[in-house]
Design a protein around this motif. Structure first.
Motif, PDB file in Angstrom:
ATOM      1  N   GLN A  74       0.821  -1.202   0.000  1.00  0.00           N
ATOM      2  CA  GLN A  74       0.000   0.000   0.000  1.00  0.00           C
ATOM      3  C   GLN A  74       0.858   1.256   0.000  1.00  0.00           C
ATOM      4  OE1 GLN A  74      -2.833   0.194   3.207  1.00  0.00           O
ATOM      5  NE2 GLN A  74      -3.609   2.200   2.620  1.00  0.00           N
ATOM      6  N   GLU A  75       1.920   1.259   0.807  1.00  0.00           N
ATOM      7  CA  GLU A  75       2.801   2.418   0.885  1.00  0.00           C
ATOM      8  C   GLU A  75       3.489   2.680  -0.463  1.00  0.00           C
ATOM      9  OE1 GLU A  75       5.540   1.868   4.054  1.00  0.00           O
ATOM     10  OE2 GLU A  75       4.021   1.968   5.632  1.00  0.00           O
ATOM     11  N   THR A  77       2.468   1.649  -3.407  1.00  0.00           N
ATOM     12  CA  THR A  77       1.446   2.030  -4.386  1.00  0.00           C
ATOM     13  C   THR A  77       1.102   3.508  -4.274  1.00  0.00           C
ATOM     14  OG1 THR A  77       0.479  -0.198  -4.440  1.00  0.00           O
ATOM     15  CG2 THR A  77      -0.924   1.623  -5.145  1.00  0.00           C
ATOM     16  N   GLU A  78       1.020   4.018  -3.055  1.00  0.00           N
ATOM     17  CA  GLU A  78       0.729   5.436  -2.859  1.00  0.00           C
ATOM     18  C   GLU A  78       1.839   6.306  -3.443  1.00  0.00           C
ATOM     19  OE1 GLU A  78       0.164   5.794   1.322  1.00  0.00           O
ATOM     20  OE2 GLU A  78      -1.865   4.956   1.299  1.00  0.00           O
ATOM     21  N   ASN A  81       1.521   6.214  -7.228  1.00  0.00           N
ATOM     22  CA  ASN A  81       0.412   7.026  -7.706  1.00  0.00           C
ATOM     23  C   ASN A  81       0.771   8.510  -7.730  1.00  0.00           C
ATOM     24  OD1 ASN A  81      -1.204   4.783  -8.037  1.00  0.00           O
ATOM     25  ND2 ASN A  81      -2.227   4.984  -6.064  1.00  0.00           N
ATOM     26  N   GLN A 198      -2.454  -2.033  -8.764  1.00  0.00           N
ATOM     27  CA  GLN A 198      -2.458  -1.801  -7.324  1.00  0.00           C
ATOM     28  C   GLN A 198      -2.820  -3.065  -6.555  1.00  0.00           C
ATOM     29  OE1 GLN A 198      -4.802   1.639  -6.307  1.00  0.00           O
ATOM     30  NE2 GLN A 198      -3.940   2.887  -7.939  1.00  0.00           N
TER      31      GLN A 198
END
Length: 224
Positions: A74-75, A77-78, A81, A198
């Motif tokens: 998640q980190e 992917t952020e 993005n 993602q």
């Protein structure tokens, strides 16, 4: 130069994320094998005793590791993005890479476009079809260039999407030629494309077609 550095950093983050996804898939495959406990199945039997058919400490360690990997995923992917938004806003362009394939009408390159028909098959904490989808999703190419106003951009394909299946093309040999052939043969006709985005598997209906720019889709694939 700043844009090039940002793109290089983004590609490295994508490769790191792919490694995390591979480790996640390996853990999921072990947990979800026949007779296994799954991602969140009970570790005790119907009478409340620890299950004798599994190694409970190992299962707990695997589930803990999977949770850590999800957070890391998640980190990253952020960060990806954020970088992608900057790259899109700057409208960066670059020449095709030798390791990639830019889908156009020539046999050596192939340009791809897609009509959006998305079905989110995101990884969930349950043992079922979604687990199988996650395990089977092994990308072989990545979208690292998309032209503005191209069929690919208009139809929903995004920078950083990882290609798991493009029509009848899956991972294997001669990917450039096979991708080119698949696009040309199906010009004007929808192609089912499965991508990893993602950490989730998505289905796109891709229709190679002519437009004002180069090729049939206006995007570049980098073989992974």
């Amino acid at each position: 130069m700043v844009g090039a550095n940002l793109k290089s950093e983004t590609m490295k983050l994508m490769e790191k994320r792919s490694g995390i996804e591979a480790e996640m898939n390996a853990i999921i495959e072990q947990l979800c094998q026949p007779g296994g406990p799954g991602l969140s199945g009970n570790l005790v039997d119907s009478e409340g005793f620890p299950r004798a058919d599994i190694e409970i400490p190992v299962v707990r360690a695997q589930r803990h590791r999977l949770a850590e990997l999800k957070n890391d995923h998640q980190e990253i992917t952020e960060k990806i993005n954020v970088n992608i938004q900057v790259l899109h806003s700057a409208k960066l362009t670059s020449t095709p890479k030798e390791s990639g394939v830019e889908m156009n009408q020539n046999a050596s390159v192939v340009n791809v476009g897609a009509s959006v028909s998305l079905q989110n098959l995101a990884l969930r904490d349950s043992h079922g079809a979604n687990d199988v989808d996650m395990i089977s999703g092994v990308p072989f190419a990545m979208v690292d260039e998309i032209a503005d106003a191209s069929p690919a951009a208009e139809d929903g394909l995004q920078l950083g999407d990882q290609i798991v299946k493009f029509g009848n093309v899956k991972a294997g040999d001669n990917l450039l030629q096979r991708l080119a052939s698949e696009s040309q043969v199906n010009q004007g006709h929808p192609i089912l494309v499965t991508i990893m985005r993602q950490g989730a598997l998505l289905n796109l209906s891709v229709t190679p077609r002519t437009w004002q720019g180069r090729g049939l889709l206006g995007c570049h694939f980098r073989i992974m």
